[in-house]
Write a protein that holds these residues in place. Sequence first.
Motif, mmCIF file in Angstrom:
data_model
loop_
_atom_site.group_PDB
_atom_site.id
_atom_site.type_symbol
_atom_site.label_atom_id
_atom_site.label_comp_id
_atom_site.label_asym_id
_atom_site.label_seq_id
_atom_site.Cartn_x
_atom_site.Cartn_y
_atom_site.Cartn_z
ATOM 1 N N UNK A 17 0.676 -1.473 0.108
ATOM 2 C CA UNK A 17 0.037 -0.053 0.503
ATOM 3 C C UNK A 17 0.338 1.517 0.400
ATOM 4 N N UNK A 18 2.169 1.079 0.663
ATOM 5 C CA UNK A 18 3.146 2.382 0.525
ATOM 6 C C UNK A 18 3.979 2.253 -0.895
ATOM 7 N N UNK A 19 3.606 0.869 -1.702
ATOM 8 C CA UNK A 19 4.714 1.602 -2.825
ATOM 9 C C UNK A 19 5.980 1.599 -2.372
ATOM 10 N N UNK A 20 6.737 0.417 -0.948
ATOM 11 C CA UNK A 20 8.009 0.635 -1.079
ATOM 12 C C UNK A 20 8.405 -0.670 -1.228
ATOM 13 N N UNK A 21 9.520 -0.637 -1.188
ATOM 14 C CA UNK A 21 10.652 -2.051 -0.582
ATOM 15 C C UNK A 21 10.601 -2.101 0.613
ATOM 16 N N UNK A 22 11.071 -3.895 0.822
ATOM 17 C CA UNK A 22 11.393 -3.932 1.998
ATOM 18 C C UNK A 22 12.164 -3.796 2.521
ATOM 19 N N UNK A 23 13.227 -3.068 2.070
ATOM 20 C CA UNK A 23 14.722 -2.443 3.191
ATOM 21 C C UNK A 23 13.977 -1.359 3.338
ATOM 22 N N UNK A 24 12.835 -0.228 2.319
ATOM 23 C CA UNK A 24 12.866 0.901 2.158
ATOM 24 C C UNK A 24 11.776 0.655 3.917
ATOM 25 N N UNK A 25 11.129 -0.348 3.499
ATOM 26 C CA UNK A 25 10.398 0.032 4.245
ATOM 27 C C UNK A 25 11.227 -0.389 6.500
ATOM 28 N N UNK A 26 11.765 -1.060 6.018
ATOM 29 C CA UNK A 26 12.462 -1.656 7.008
ATOM 30 C C UNK A 26 13.752 -0.305 7.830
ATOM 31 N N UNK A 27 13.363 0.590 7.058
ATOM 32 C CA UNK A 27 14.693 1.779 6.639
ATOM 33 C C UNK A 27 14.011 2.993 7.566
ATOM 34 N N UNK A 28 12.843 2.999 7.179
ATOM 35 C CA UNK A 28 11.711 3.483 7.213
ATOM 36 C C UNK A 28 11.346 3.696 8.440
ATOM 37 N N UNK A 29 11.258 2.629 9.609
ATOM 38 C CA UNK A 29 10.722 2.142 10.632
ATOM 39 C C UNK A 29 11.584 1.940 11.965
ATOM 40 N N UNK A 30 12.939 1.778 11.183
ATOM 41 C CA UNK A 30 14.215 2.165 11.989
ATOM 42 C C UNK A 30 14.623 0.505 12.418
ATOM 43 N N UNK A 31 14.364 -0.273 11.501
ATOM 44 C CA UNK A 31 14.487 -2.142 12.203
ATOM 45 C C UNK A 31 15.638 -1.945 10.828
ATOM 46 N N UNK A 32 15.885 -3.307 11.265
ATOM 47 C CA UNK A 32 16.898 -4.533 10.622
ATOM 48 C C UNK A 32 15.812 -4.939 9.434
ATOM 49 N N UNK A 33 16.687 -4.122 8.178
ATOM 50 C CA UNK A 33 15.858 -5.298 6.841
ATOM 51 C C UNK A 33 16.267 -7.117 6.771
ATOM 52 N N UNK A 34 16.359 -7.316 7.379
ATOM 53 C CA UNK A 34 16.100 -8.851 7.928
ATOM 54 C C UNK A 34 15.391 -9.228 9.503
ATOM 55 N N UNK A 35 15.196 -7.877 9.601
ATOM 56 C CA UNK A 35 14.047 -8.554 11.201
ATOM 57 C C UNK A 35 12.933 -8.150 10.119
ATOM 58 N N UNK A 36 11.947 -7.856 9.249
ATOM 59 C CA UNK A 36 11.114 -7.791 8.361
ATOM 60 C C UNK A 36 11.509 -8.638 7.603
ATOM 61 N N UNK A 37 12.543 -8.404 6.390
ATOM 62 C CA UNK A 37 12.135 -9.958 5.803
ATOM 63 C C UNK A 37 11.548 -11.416 6.751
ATOM 64 N N UNK A 38 12.483 -11.581 7.743
ATOM 65 C CA UNK A 38 12.082 -12.667 8.976
ATOM 66 C C UNK A 38 10.248 -12.844 9.154
ATOM 67 N N UNK A 39 9.577 -11.924 9.920
ATOM 68 C CA UNK A 39 8.368 -11.500 9.883
ATOM 69 C C UNK A 39 7.730 -11.649 8.941
ATOM 70 N N UNK A 40 7.716 -10.850 7.691
ATOM 71 C CA UNK A 40 7.334 -11.993 6.691
ATOM 72 C C UNK A 40 7.772 -12.919 6.026
#
Length: 72
Positions: A17-40
């Motif tokens: 919905x935000x038209x972001x990549x997972x990496x952009x999303x993680x950076x925006x909310x201040x957590x490591x990309x690997x954490x978002x990747x793991x959760x997803x």
Amino acid sequence: MDSKRALAENLRKNIYDLNMTQAEYAKEIGIPYTTIEYAISGNGSVSLSTLDKIAYGTGIDPWELIRPPESK
């Protein structure tokens, strides 16, 4: 649906919905990309602390992140 799968689906939808990549999303909310990747992936669990960071960073209540999409 368990809360891990609900979190994964809700994160995917929010990122889309935000038209972001997972990496952009993680950076925006201040957590490591690997954490978002793991959760997803839906295979692992995130801590309550991480769930709170994601919720705070996205402006979404933590319970909404783990609520199954079909029950919204």
